[in-house]
Motif scaffolding. Structure first.
Motif, PDB file in Angstrom:
ATOM      1  N   SER A  99       0.848  -1.191   0.000  1.00 60.72           N
ATOM      2  CA  SER A  99       0.000   0.000   0.000  1.00 60.72           C
ATOM      3  C   SER A  99       0.883   1.240   0.000  1.00 60.72           C
ATOM      4  O   SER A  99       1.983   1.238   0.568  1.00 60.72           O
ATOM      5  N   SER A 100       0.401   2.297  -0.619  1.00 63.04           N
ATOM      6  CA  SER A 100       1.136   3.550  -0.696  1.00 63.04           C
ATOM      7  C   SER A 100       0.171   4.711  -0.541  1.00 63.04           C
ATOM      8  O   SER A 100      -1.047   4.558  -0.705  1.00 63.04           O
ATOM      9  N   PHE A 101       0.714   5.862  -0.228  1.00 53.34           N
ATOM     10  CA  PHE A 101      -0.107   7.059  -0.042  1.00 53.34           C
ATOM     11  C   PHE A 101      -0.584   7.554  -1.404  1.00 53.34           C
ATOM     12  O   PHE A 101       0.202   7.770  -2.318  1.00 53.34           O
ATOM     13  N   ALA A 102      -1.905   7.743  -1.517  1.00 49.98           N
ATOM     14  CA  ALA A 102      -2.490   8.138  -2.796  1.00 49.98           C
ATOM     15  C   ALA A 102      -2.957   9.581  -2.821  1.00 49.98           C
ATOM     16  O   ALA A 102      -3.409  10.052  -3.870  1.00 49.98           O
ATOM     17  N   GLY A 103      -2.895  10.277  -1.693  1.00 51.14           N
ATOM     18  CA  GLY A 103      -3.393  11.638  -1.668  1.00 51.14           C
ATOM     19  C   GLY A 103      -4.901  11.664  -1.900  1.00 51.14           C
ATOM     20  O   GLY A 103      -5.640  10.870  -1.329  1.00 51.14           O
ATOM     21  N   PHE A 104      -5.321  12.561  -2.785  1.00 47.51           N
ATOM     22  CA  PHE A 104      -6.745  12.691  -3.091  1.00 47.51           C
ATOM     23  C   PHE A 104      -7.116  11.978  -4.390  1.00 47.51           C
ATOM     24  O   PHE A 104      -8.186  12.232  -4.942  1.00 47.51           O
ATOM     25  N   ASP A 105      -6.248  11.084  -4.851  1.00 47.46           N
ATOM     26  CA  ASP A 105      -6.525  10.393  -6.113  1.00 47.46           C
ATOM     27  C   ASP A 105      -7.784   9.534  -6.018  1.00 47.46           C
ATOM     28  O   ASP A 105      -8.563   9.451  -6.984  1.00 47.46           O
ATOM     29  N   ASN A 106      -7.986   8.869  -4.882  1.00 47.20           N
ATOM     30  CA  ASN A 106      -9.177   8.028  -4.737  1.00 47.20           C
ATOM     31  C   ASN A 106     -10.451   8.870  -4.790  1.00 47.20           C
ATOM     32  O   ASN A 106     -11.445   8.462  -5.403  1.00 47.20           O
ATOM     33  N   PHE A 107     -10.433  10.034  -4.163  1.00 43.58           N
ATOM     34  CA  PHE A 107     -11.603  10.910  -4.193  1.00 43.58           C
ATOM     35  C   PHE A 107     -11.838  11.445  -5.600  1.00 43.58           C
ATOM     36  O   PHE A 107     -12.990  11.544  -6.052  1.00 43.58           O
ATOM     37  N   THR A 108     -10.759  11.783  -6.275  1.00 47.68           N
ATOM     38  CA  THR A 108     -10.896  12.264  -7.656  1.00 47.68           C
ATOM     39  C   THR A 108     -11.480  11.186  -8.556  1.00 47.68           C
ATOM     40  O   THR A 108     -12.371  11.454  -9.377  1.00 47.68           O
ATOM     41  N   GLN A 109     -10.992   9.966  -8.402  1.00 47.03           N
ATOM     42  CA  GLN A 109     -11.498   8.873  -9.227  1.00 47.03           C
ATOM     43  C   GLN A 109     -12.957   8.575  -8.909  1.00 47.03           C
ATOM     44  O   GLN A 109     -13.756   8.268  -9.818  1.00 47.03           O
ATOM     45  N   ALA A 110     -13.336   8.662  -7.627  1.00 50.59           N
ATOM     46  CA  ALA A 110     -14.730   8.407  -7.252  1.00 50.59           C
ATOM     47  C   ALA A 110     -15.652   9.477  -7.822  1.00 50.59           C
ATOM     48  O   ALA A 110     -16.732   9.174  -8.346  1.00 50.59           O
ATOM     49  N   LEU A 111     -15.238  10.740  -7.732  1.00 54.72           N
ATOM     50  CA  LEU A 111     -16.093  11.838  -8.181  1.00 54.72           C
ATOM     51  C   LEU A 111     -16.116  11.990  -9.696  1.00 54.72           C
ATOM     52  O   LEU A 111     -16.964  12.715 -10.228  1.00 54.72           O
ATOM     53  N   THR A 112     -15.193  11.334 -10.388  1.00 52.05           N
ATOM     54  CA  THR A 112     -15.227  11.347 -11.849  1.00 52.05           C
ATOM     55  C   THR A 112     -15.850  10.075 -12.415  1.00 52.05           C
ATOM     56  O   THR A 112     -15.923   9.925 -13.643  1.00 52.05           O
ATOM     57  N   ASN A 113     -16.285   9.195 -11.542  1.00 56.04           N
ATOM     58  CA  ASN A 113     -16.958   7.972 -11.967  1.00 56.04           C
ATOM     59  C   ASN A 113     -18.423   8.297 -12.257  1.00 56.04           C
ATOM     60  O   ASN A 113     -19.183   8.673 -11.352  1.00 56.04           O
ATOM     61  N   SER A 114     -18.815   8.179 -13.499  1.00 60.75           N
ATOM     62  CA  SER A 114     -20.179   8.548 -13.883  1.00 60.75           C
ATOM     63  C   SER A 114     -21.224   7.697 -13.173  1.00 60.75           C
ATOM     64  O   SER A 114     -22.313   8.197 -12.829  1.00 60.75           O
ATOM     65  N   ASN A 115     -20.929   6.435 -12.929  1.00 59.64           N
ATOM     66  CA  ASN A 115     -21.889   5.575 -12.232  1.00 59.64           C
ATOM     67  C   ASN A 115     -22.123   6.047 -10.801  1.00 59.64           C
ATOM     68  O   ASN A 115     -23.254   6.035 -10.303  1.00 59.64           O
ATOM     69  N   PHE A 116     -21.054   6.463 -10.130  1.00 59.89           N
ATOM     70  CA  PHE A 116     -21.189   6.943  -8.754  1.00 59.89           C
ATOM     71  C   PHE A 116     -21.952   8.261  -8.718  1.00 59.89           C
ATOM     72  O   PHE A 116     -22.800   8.481  -7.839  1.00 59.89           O
ATOM     73  N   ILE A 117     -21.684   9.152  -9.666  1.00 65.72           N
ATOM     74  CA  ILE A 117     -22.405  10.426  -9.726  1.00 65.72           C
ATOM     75  C   ILE A 117     -23.883  10.191 -10.006  1.00 65.72           C
ATOM     76  O   ILE A 117     -24.767  10.825  -9.406  1.00 65.72           O
ATOM     77  N   GLN A 118     -24.186   9.258 -10.929  1.00 63.16           N
ATOM     78  CA  GLN A 118     -25.583   8.931 -11.196  1.00 63.16           C
ATOM     79  C   GLN A 118     -26.266   8.333  -9.974  1.00 63.16           C
ATOM     80  O   GLN A 118     -27.444   8.594  -9.724  1.00 63.16           O
ATOM     81  N   ALA A 119     -25.516   7.539  -9.201  1.00 58.64           N
ATOM     82  CA  ALA A 119     -26.076   6.958  -7.985  1.00 58.64           C
ATOM     83  C   ALA A 119     -26.427   8.042  -6.974  1.00 58.64           C
ATOM     84  O   ALA A 119     -27.482   7.988  -6.325  1.00 58.64           O
TER      85      ALA A 119
END
Length: 316
Positions: A73-93
């Motif tokens: 495991s490594s430090f990802a910063g805000f990459d996970n949040f960016t990927q979640a908020l750019t996921n169209s399925n999650f935004i539609q949900a």
């Protein structure tokens, strides 16, 4: 020796009076009594929250196709949040549950308020029986309730679908345009009685003198409900709405169960389902934790914003 000297000598030789010992207060007693609760709170609430927040900033690196060469495991910063908020399925949900809440929460609150007012009216018969009857659906687990309602939704099993065909209506409760409202029906059926009891508890705290004064002035039951009861049960309605807002963002059980009978419900149909899928289907706990944190922050912001709006409106 003079008499004065004799008395002074006797006082000097007499033993000093014994002062009662003060009992020292044991300040740690409250903490000992609270220790079991605090331990459970830390283990079941605080620790998972801290772990989820920490995992939302980490990235899992797997060596090999399936991680057979090691997992780091490594430090990802805000990459996970960016990927979640750019996921169209999650935004539609998120948009889906917001639409669900805008429609379902007010409808359920109105039903709960009307039931509470009817059961607490002077002309109500057997109020205890009907309170228990309306509250009964809340005692049924969500999985069981969804399975029961699914028999009323599935074509070929549902008497409602068969009755609709007799009058020329082809009802598809599990279609892409209707399944969200089928879920809303299950949630409303389950939680209306619970919110009704919150309102009833507030109604019972209203002094009877207010009702007697209103009746002496000739107020009708409808006038009493609109001018006395509804303004005084405002705190209960606010509490019920806050609980409903939080519950809307946590929607999970009903779509998860109906997923087996409705192709319209995808694996990321709601935000909670999206986090569940990322964690247990894709083994991406970083993205799942980021989505869980986003859901928690959204619930806090919406609840706090609603409370601030109602407080400001109440002062105006």
């Amino acid at each position: 020796m003079t008499a004065t000297e004799t008395v002074a000598a006797e006082r000097a030789s007499a033993p000093a009076p014994v002062r009662p010992r003060r009992r020292r207060k044991f300040l740690g007693a409250p903490w000992i009594l609270l220790a079991p609760f605090l331990a459970l709170f830390v283990l079941t609430v605080l620790a998972p929250v801290i772990l989820a927040v920490a995992q939302s900033f980490t990235r899992i690196n797997r060596a090999g196709m399936f991680g057979e060469k090691g997992v780091t495991s490594s430090f990802a910063g805000f990459d996970n949040f960016t990927q979640a908020l750019t996921n169209s399925n999650f935004i539609q949900a998120i948009g889906r549950v917001l639409l669900f809440g805008v429609v379902q929460v007010p409808v359920m609150t109105v039903f709960a308020t009307v039931l509470a007012l009817l059961l607490e009216s002077a002309s109500a018969r057997w109020p205890a029986f009907f309170r228990a009857a309306y509250f009964l659906p809340y005692g049924i687990p969500g999985v069981i309730a969804t399975i029961l309602w699914s028999f009323l939704y599935v074509p070929g099993l549902s008497p409602l679908v068969d009755a609709g065909k007799l009058v020329g209506l082809d009802i598809d409760f599990l279609g892409p345009n209707t399944v969200l409202w089928s879920i809303a029906n299950i949630v409303t059926w389950t939680y209306t009685g619970y919110n009704m009891l919150i309102v009833i508890a507030q109604l019972k705290s209203i002094p009877s003198d207010i009702y007697e004064a209103a009746r002496m002035d000739g107020a009708s039951p409808l006038r009493i409900a609109t001018s006395i009861q509804l303004p005084l049960i405002r705190p209960a309605l606010v509490l019920s709405l806050v609980f409903s807002i939080i519950g809307t963002l946590q929607l999970f059980v009903e779509p998860q169960v109906l997923h087996t009978v409705s192709p319209a419900i995808v694996s990321e149909y709601t935000p909670n389902l999206s986090a569940y899928t990322n964690a247990f289907a894709y083994n991406d706990y970083g993205i799942a934790s980021a989505e869980a944190v986003i859901i928690a922050v959204a619930a806090f912001v919406l609840s706090f914003g609603f409370l601030a709006w109602t407080n400001r409106k109440g002062r105006s």
